[in-house]
Design an enzyme around this catalytic site. Structure first.
Site, PDB file in Angstrom:
ATOM      1  N   TRP A 161     -82.634  70.084 -33.587  1.00  0.00           N
ATOM      2  CA  TRP A 161     -83.606  69.396 -32.717  1.00  0.00           C
ATOM      3  C   TRP A 161     -84.068  68.114 -33.375  1.00  0.00           C
ATOM      4  O   TRP A 161     -84.660  68.134 -34.460  1.00  0.00           O
ATOM      5  CB  TRP A 161     -84.825  70.295 -32.450  1.00  0.00           C
ATOM      6  CG  TRP A 161     -84.436  71.519 -31.688  1.00  0.00           C
ATOM      7  CD1 TRP A 161     -84.326  71.634 -30.341  1.00  0.00           C
ATOM      8  CD2 TRP A 161     -84.087  72.798 -32.234  1.00  0.00           C
ATOM      9  NE1 TRP A 161     -83.922  72.905 -30.008  1.00  0.00           N
ATOM     10  CE2 TRP A 161     -83.771  73.639 -31.142  1.00  0.00           C
ATOM     11  CE3 TRP A 161     -83.982  73.315 -33.525  1.00  0.00           C
ATOM     12  CZ2 TRP A 161     -83.381  74.961 -31.306  1.00  0.00           C
ATOM     13  CZ3 TRP A 161     -83.600  74.628 -33.691  1.00  0.00           C
ATOM     14  CH2 TRP A 161     -83.295  75.432 -32.581  1.00  0.00           C
ATOM     15  N   HIS A 182     -88.529  71.950 -27.301  1.00  0.00           N
ATOM     16  CA  HIS A 182     -88.047  72.947 -26.336  1.00  0.00           C
ATOM     17  C   HIS A 182     -89.250  73.744 -25.826  1.00  0.00           C
ATOM     18  O   HIS A 182     -90.372  73.535 -26.312  1.00  0.00           O
ATOM     19  CB  HIS A 182     -86.981  73.868 -26.944  1.00  0.00           C
ATOM     20  CG  HIS A 182     -87.312  74.423 -28.305  1.00  0.00           C
ATOM     21  ND1 HIS A 182     -86.449  75.211 -29.027  1.00  0.00           N
ATOM     22  CD2 HIS A 182     -88.428  74.321 -29.073  1.00  0.00           C
ATOM     23  CE1 HIS A 182     -87.002  75.553 -30.177  1.00  0.00           C
ATOM     24  NE2 HIS A 182     -88.197  75.034 -30.230  1.00  0.00           N
ATOM     25  N   ARG A 208     -87.185  64.738 -27.144  1.00  0.00           N
ATOM     26  CA  ARG A 208     -86.376  64.651 -28.364  1.00  0.00           C
ATOM     27  C   ARG A 208     -86.095  63.206 -28.736  1.00  0.00           C
ATOM     28  O   ARG A 208     -85.984  62.348 -27.862  1.00  0.00           O
ATOM     29  CB  ARG A 208     -85.051  65.401 -28.189  1.00  0.00           C
ATOM     30  CG  ARG A 208     -85.294  66.895 -28.132  1.00  0.00           C
ATOM     31  CD  ARG A 208     -84.046  67.699 -28.244  1.00  0.00           C
ATOM     32  NE  ARG A 208     -84.331  69.067 -27.795  1.00  0.00           N
ATOM     33  CZ  ARG A 208     -83.433  69.988 -27.559  1.00  0.00           C
ATOM     34  NH1 ARG A 208     -82.150  69.693 -27.727  1.00  0.00           N
ATOM     35  NH2 ARG A 208     -83.778  71.181 -27.155  1.00  0.00           N
ATOM     36  N   GLN A 222     -87.178  72.089 -19.462  1.00  0.00           N
ATOM     37  CA  GLN A 222     -86.514  73.348 -19.778  1.00  0.00           C
ATOM     38  C   GLN A 222     -87.243  74.461 -19.041  1.00  0.00           C
ATOM     39  O   GLN A 222     -88.423  74.322 -18.725  1.00  0.00           O
ATOM     40  CB  GLN A 222     -86.574  73.657 -21.284  1.00  0.00           C
ATOM     41  CG  GLN A 222     -85.545  72.913 -22.109  1.00  0.00           C
ATOM     42  CD  GLN A 222     -85.413  73.484 -23.515  1.00  0.00           C
ATOM     43  OE1 GLN A 222     -86.227  74.291 -23.964  1.00  0.00           O
ATOM     44  NE2 GLN A 222     -84.378  73.041 -24.212  1.00  0.00           N
ATOM     45  N   VAL A 265     -82.841  84.146 -32.059  1.00  0.00           N
ATOM     46  CA  VAL A 265     -82.223  85.301 -31.394  1.00  0.00           C
ATOM     47  C   VAL A 265     -81.104  85.865 -32.268  1.00  0.00           C
ATOM     48  O   VAL A 265     -80.487  85.155 -33.060  1.00  0.00           O
ATOM     49  CB  VAL A 265     -81.647  84.922 -30.001  1.00  0.00           C
ATOM     50  CG1 VAL A 265     -82.761  84.814 -28.977  1.00  0.00           C
ATOM     51  CG2 VAL A 265     -80.838  83.644 -30.061  1.00  0.00           C
ATOM     52  N   ALA A 319     -84.370  86.636 -24.732  1.00  0.00           N
ATOM     53  CA  ALA A 319     -84.932  85.321 -24.405  1.00  0.00           C
ATOM     54  C   ALA A 319     -83.797  84.442 -23.919  1.00  0.00           C
ATOM     55  O   ALA A 319     -82.625  84.685 -24.225  1.00  0.00           O
ATOM     56  CB  ALA A 319     -85.589  84.692 -25.621  1.00  0.00           C
TER      57      ALA A 319
END
Ligand code: DAH
Length: 351
Positions: A161, A182, A208, A222, A265, A319
């Protein structure tokens, strides 16, 4: 003192009043004239009040002259008023006049921005499956944007990012505030406030530090999703996202999950749908692969659960995060993401 009211005195006042009337130009002047002669303290009214003091034999005749004079002045007054009013209308400039025979101008009706439309469509697909919509701050702490998402300071994963930092530092002199890169930081914010079961989606703007091109904007939307409870498995993730793809891209869609890496994740995946344009045969939209990537997803990392005080031996969850502009580009065949925010009405009017 003997009142001096005589028919001649009345005549004189009446003639004087009539003489002035025609030269009055506007409604204010007419009103002053009315007050001066016919008002309660006006000249004619005052003299007529004195008639009561005349001897009986004179009263009747003088009274008759007085009443006739008053009626005459009142009549002329209203004629003069009418004349001034209609002259006023006739004197209007052409531009002040309304031509009621012209066709009406169409009223421009606003509409929702294509991003708003697609965000709403995505949200309703998930709301129908029991997800609740929540929103969060666009200026975020490092802690939520990174640390609580298992992305420690100085970890190479941060390179995923490119961040826009706010000029604000912690006690160690490090930048600790940024425009969120995000919507994932809301995972931690939601779990800090709620106990399971958690089922939320988070639509919102992200930023960003990005060189823009046809597929990159420095700000974009998003939609984040999070479901946590005891007993949630990867099968729940697949079932939910498959149902979403069918609702938004058509009920004959097929989906594909492949391994991917996101620090928050484990396992992480990217999800693709078969190309709705060529039905998988290969075309420009799917770059001849037959598949289109639409989002990142995965099972919530145990460290993320621990970070907000959830016991990862009891609770599991999934997620996901997707880009509405990308979804809209695929759905409507838009080939440049910069069109969304360049305020060109020729583009916006198509939606
Ligand atoms: N936040 C990720 C990004 O901006 C997208 C994402 C990927 C969100 C995987 C998730 C996820 O919740 O599980 O690139």
């Amino acid at each position: 003192m003997q009142p001096t009211v005589t028919p001649e005195a009345i005549d004189e006042i009446r003639e004087e009043a009539l003489g002035k009337l025609d030269s009055l130009e506007d409604l204010d002047e007419v009103e002053s004239w009315r007050v001066a002669y016919l008002g309660r303290k006006g000249r004619l009214s005052s003299i007529l009040r004195d008639i009561g003091g005349l001897p009986q034999e004179e009263r009747r005749a003088v009274g008759a002259v007085g009443n006739r004079s008053r009626s005459l002045l009142e009549e002329r007054l209203s004629q003069r008023l009418e004349a001034i009013k209609s002259a006023g209308l006739a004197g209007l400039a052409d531009t002040d006049r309304i031509d009621v025979t012209l066709p009406g101008r169409p009223i421009a009706v606003g509409r929702l921005h294509p991003t708003t439309q697609i965000v709403r469509e995505i949200c309703s697909a998930f709301m129908a499956m029991g997800f609740q919509v929540v929103e969060g701050p666009e200026v975020e702490w490092d802690r939520y944007n990174f640390e609580l998402l298992n992305i420690p300071r100085d970890h190479p994963a941060r390179d995923m990012w490119n961040s826009l930092w706010i000029d604000h530092r912690n006690e160690r002199g490090e930048h600790n505030m940024l425009l969120r890169t995000h919507t994932s930081p809301m995972q931690a914010r939601v779990m800090e406030k709620m106990r399971p079961p958690v089922r939320v989606i988070v639509p919102g703007k992200c930023y960003r530090y990005e060189a823009t091109d046809a597929t990159h904007e420095w700000h974009f939307y998003q939609v984040e999703g999070l479901a946590v409870d005891d007993g949630i498995t990867f099968a729940d993730l697949k079932g939910t996202l498959y149902e979403f793809a069918r609702r938004v891209f058509g009920s004959d869609r097929r989906v594909r999950f492949r391994c991917d890496y996101f620090p928050f994740v484990e396992p992480g995946v990217d999800m693709s749908i078969d190309c709705f344009s060529c039905q998988g045969g290969g075309c420009r939209i799917c770059r001849d692969t037959g598949w289109i990537e639409i989002m990142g997803a995965g099972m919530v990392h145990p460290k993320v659960l621990e970070g907000v005080g959830y016991d990862p031996r009891v609770y599991t969850g999934f997620a996901f995060g997707l880009g509405p502009e990308r979804i809209a580009m695929l759905k409507y065949g838009i080939d440049d993401i910069r069109l969304f925010y360049s305020n060109d009405l020729r583009f916006l009017r198509q939606f």
